[in-house]
Design an enzyme around this catalytic site. Structure first.
Site, PDB file in Angstrom:
ATOM      1  CB  SER A 119      -0.680  -0.075   1.318  1.00 46.42           C
ATOM      2  OG  SER A 119      -1.765  -1.184   1.393  1.00 46.42           O
ATOM      3  CG  HIS A 140      -1.959  -0.460  -4.385  1.00 44.43           C
ATOM      4  ND1 HIS A 140      -2.431   0.893  -4.153  1.00 44.43           N
ATOM      5  CD2 HIS A 140      -2.128  -1.149  -3.444  1.00 44.43           C
ATOM      6  CE1 HIS A 140      -2.774   0.786  -2.879  1.00 44.43           C
ATOM      7  NE2 HIS A 140      -2.638  -0.474  -2.351  1.00 44.43           N
ATOM      8  CD  GLU A 152      -2.824   3.878  -6.558  1.00 43.43           C
ATOM      9  OE1 GLU A 152      -2.949   4.961  -6.436  1.00 43.43           O
ATOM     10  OE2 GLU A 152      -2.164   3.315  -5.820  1.00 43.43           O
ATOM     11  CG  ASN A 190      -3.638   3.820   0.143  1.00 46.58           C
ATOM     12  OD1 ASN A 190      -4.506   3.661   0.215  1.00 46.58           O
ATOM     13  ND2 ASN A 190      -2.832   2.501   0.038  1.00 46.58           N
TER      14      ASN A 190
HETATM   15  P1  NAD Z   1      -3.219  -9.768   6.115  1.00 47.92           P
HETATM   16  O1  NAD Z   1      -2.564  -9.394   7.248  1.00 47.92           O
HETATM   17  O2  NAD Z   1      -4.611  -9.860   5.936  1.00 47.92           O
HETATM   18  O3  NAD Z   1      -2.638 -10.951   5.221  1.00 47.92           O
HETATM   19  C1  NAD Z   1      -1.135 -11.038   5.250  1.00 47.92           C
HETATM   20  C2  NAD Z   1      -0.805 -12.436   5.089  1.00 47.92           C
HETATM   21  O4  NAD Z   1       0.542 -12.278   4.923  1.00 47.92           O
HETATM   22  C3  NAD Z   1      -0.977 -13.127   6.465  1.00 47.92           C
HETATM   23  O5  NAD Z   1      -1.946 -14.286   5.901  1.00 47.92           O
HETATM   24  C4  NAD Z   1       0.383 -13.631   6.870  1.00 47.92           C
HETATM   25  O6  NAD Z   1       0.307 -14.975   7.389  1.00 47.92           O
HETATM   26  C5  NAD Z   1       1.036 -13.727   5.482  1.00 47.92           C
HETATM   27  N1  NAD Z   1       2.721 -13.541   5.586  1.00 47.92           N
HETATM   28  C6  NAD Z   1       3.450 -12.706   6.662  1.00 47.92           C
HETATM   29  N2  NAD Z   1       4.789 -12.956   6.132  1.00 47.92           N
HETATM   30  C7  NAD Z   1       4.609 -13.678   5.046  1.00 47.92           C
HETATM   31  C8  NAD Z   1       5.872 -14.420   4.428  1.00 47.92           C
HETATM   32  N3  NAD Z   1       6.790 -14.056   4.854  1.00 47.92           N
HETATM   33  N4  NAD Z   1       5.539 -15.414   3.567  1.00 47.92           N
HETATM   34  C9  NAD Z   1       4.214 -15.579   3.146  1.00 47.92           C
HETATM   35  N5  NAD Z   1       3.174 -15.155   3.705  1.00 47.92           N
HETATM   36  C10 NAD Z   1       3.370 -14.137   4.757  1.00 47.92           C
HETATM   37  O7  NAD Z   1      -2.745  -8.373   5.130  1.00 47.92           O
HETATM   38  P2  NAD Z   1      -3.423  -7.818   4.029  1.00 47.92           P
HETATM   39  O8  NAD Z   1      -4.567  -6.654   4.180  1.00 47.92           O
HETATM   40  O9  NAD Z   1      -4.077  -8.834   2.942  1.00 47.92           O
HETATM   41  O10 NAD Z   1      -2.228  -6.803   3.106  1.00 47.92           O
HETATM   42  C11 NAD Z   1      -1.301  -7.573   2.267  1.00 47.92           C
HETATM   43  C12 NAD Z   1      -0.733  -6.433   1.613  1.00 47.92           C
HETATM   44  O11 NAD Z   1      -1.541  -5.828   0.583  1.00 47.92           O
HETATM   45  C13 NAD Z   1       0.097  -5.447   2.456  1.00 47.92           C
HETATM   46  O12 NAD Z   1       1.417  -4.891   1.745  1.00 47.92           O
HETATM   47  C14 NAD Z   1      -0.804  -4.331   2.397  1.00 47.92           C
HETATM   48  O13 NAD Z   1      -0.351  -2.827   2.522  1.00 47.92           O
HETATM   49  C15 NAD Z   1      -1.737  -4.527   1.065  1.00 47.92           C
HETATM   50  N6  NAD Z   1      -2.748  -3.919   0.699  1.00 47.92           N
HETATM   51  C16 NAD Z   1      -3.623  -3.968   1.677  1.00 47.92           C
HETATM   52  C17 NAD Z   1      -5.035  -3.491   1.651  1.00 47.92           C
HETATM   53  C18 NAD Z   1      -6.169  -3.690   2.378  1.00 47.92           C
HETATM   54  O14 NAD Z   1      -7.266  -3.000   2.205  1.00 47.92           O
HETATM   55  N7  NAD Z   1      -6.103  -4.582   3.464  1.00 47.92           N
HETATM   56  C19 NAD Z   1      -5.267  -2.886   0.028  1.00 47.92           C
HETATM   57  C20 NAD Z   1      -4.465  -2.885  -0.672  1.00 47.92           C
HETATM   58  C21 NAD Z   1      -2.999  -3.409  -0.524  1.00 47.92           C
END
Ligand code: NAD
Length: 283
Positions: A119, A140, A152, A190
Site C-alpha cells: 500500500s 496495487h 495502481e 492512499n
Molecule cells: P493480512 O494481514 O490480511 O494478510 C497478510 C498475510 O501475509 C497473512 O496471511 C500472513 O500470514 C502472510 N505472511 C506474512 N509474512 C509472510 C511471509 N514471509 N511469506 C508468506 N506469507 C506471509 O494483510 P492484507 O491486508 O492482505 O495486506 C497484504 C498487503 O496488501 C500489504 O502489503 C498491504 O499494505 C497491501 N494492501 C492491503 C489492502 C487492504 O485493504 N487490506 C489494500 C491494498 C493493499
C-alpha cells in the site's frame, strides 16, 4: 511476455482476493503463506466468494470448481519457481518485504516479473533488493479485490517499459482498470485516502461525534459509499497505521502523523473486521 502462472504470497485479506481474480480469469495460481491456517482461511474465503456468485447465477457450479482447481495453496515459497509473475501480498512491513524480494529473486525464473501489492512501501527500494530491478513493479489492488476495478501500477525508478506493459496488459485481461503511477509514498489513492481516514480518527478521539455519526456524515455529506471509520475497519487498522507511518517518514511532514488513538487500537489488537473489533463491532 506471456503471463500464465501467477504466484501470490500471503493468503490474507488481499492475497486470497488476488488469487481469486487471477483464477477466475483462467490463470493458474500458486498461493503461499507461512502456515497452513492462513491458507485454509484464504481458500475458505475464495470458496465463499465464488459460492455467492453461483447463488446469484453469475457463475456456474462447474466454473466455480474449475476456478478453485486452478489455485494451488502451499506453504512452500520454493513452489513459486514455476511462476511467470509473483504478486507479493504479505504483511505490510519493510524488513519482511525486503527479505521476501531477495529470496524470491534467488528462486524465481530469471524472466519472471516480481510485483508487490504494498500500500505504501517504495517499489524502488524493493527492486533494489533484487538483481532484476527492471522486472520489479507495484501492482496495487483494492479491497475487496474481486469487486474493485482499479489497479495502481507503480513504476519504480528502475522498472522497464516492457515490465510495465506486460502488467498493464495483464491487468486489463483480468478485467481491471490499470492506472500508471510513479513511485512515491502512498502512491495516489492512499496519499489522499489515508490522511482523510486519519483525520476521522482524530475527530472521533476528540469526541466531535460518534464513529457511526462520523461515518454517516461522510456517506451522506460527501456521497461516499462507506464512512471513513468503517473503511478503516475494512482495510485493517494495522494497514492504515503502516501507510500513515510511511507517509510521515517519506515526507517528514507533521500533517501525516498517525492519530494516537489509531496507534493505541493497533496495540490493543483491535484491527477492524479481521479481528471482529475496530471502530465498530463485527460478529
Ligand atoms: P493480512 O494481514 O490480511 O494478510 C497478510 C498475510 O501475509 C497473512 O496471511 C500472513 O500470514 C502472510 N505472511 C506474512 N509474512 C509472510 C511471509 N514471509 N511469506 C508468506 N506469507 C506471509 O494483510 P492484507 O491486508 O492482505 O495486506 C497484504 C498487503 O496488501 C500489504 O502489503 C498491504 O499494505 C497491501 N494492501 C492491503 C489492502 C487492504 O485493504 N487490506 C489494500 C491494498 C493493499
Amino acid at each position: 511476455m506471456q503471463i500464465k502462472t501467477i504466484g501470490v504470497i500471503g493468503a490474507g485479506t488481499m492475497g486470497n482476493g488476488i488469487a481469486q481474480a487471477f483464477a477466475v480469469a483462467g490463470h493458474d495460481v500458486i498461493l503461499t503463506d507461512i502456515a497452513q491456517a492462513p491458507l485454509d482461511r484464504g481458500m475458505k474465503n475464495v470458496d465463499g466468494s465464488l459460492e455467492r456468485l453461483v447463488k446469484k447465477d453469475k457463475m456456474t457450479a462447474d466454473a466455480k470448481a474449475a476456478t478453485l482447481a486452478r489455485i494451488t495453496a502451499t506453504t512452500s515459497l520454493d513452489a513459486l519457481a514455476a511462476a511467470d509473475l509473483v504478486v507479493e501480498a504479505a504483511t505490510e512491513n519493510l524488513g519482511l518485504k525486503l527479505d521476501l524480494f531477495a529470496r524470491l529473486d534467488a528462486l524465481a525464473r530469471p524472466d519472471a516479473i516480481l510485483a508487490s501489492n504494498t500500500s505504501s512501501i517504495s517499489i524502488t527500494k524493493l527492486a533494489a533488493a533484487t538483481k532484476r530491478p527492471g522486472q520489479v513493479i507495484g501492482m496495487h489492488f483494492f479491497n475487496p479485490v474481486p469487486v474493485m476495478q482499479l489497479v495502481e501500477v507503480i513504476r519504480g525508478l528502475q522498472t522497464t517499459d516492457a515490465t510495465y506493459e506486460a502488467i498493464e496488459v495483464l491487468a486489463k485481461a483480468i478485467g481491471k482498470a490499470p492506472v500508471q503511477v510513479r513511485n512515491s509514498p502512498g502512491f495516489v489513492v492512499n496519499r489522499l485516502l489515508c490522511p482523510m481516514i486519519n483525520e476521522a480518527v482524530f475527530a472521533f478521539s476528540e469526541g466531535l461525534a460518534t464513529a457511526q455519526e462520523i461515518d454517516d456524515a461522510m456517506r451522506m455529506g460527501c456521497n461516499h459509499p462507506i464512512g471513513p471509520l468503517a473503511l478503516c475497519d475494512l482495510i485493517g487498522l494495522d494497514v492504515q497505521l503502516a501507510v500513515m507511518q510511511v507517509l510521515f517518514e517519506g515526507f517528514k511532514d507533521p500533517k501525516y502523523r498517525p492519530a494516537p488513538l489509531l496507534v493505541e487500537m493497533v496495540e490493543a489488537g483491535y484491527l477492524g473486521r479481521k479481528t471482529g473489533r475496530g471502530f465498530h463491532r463485527y460478529a
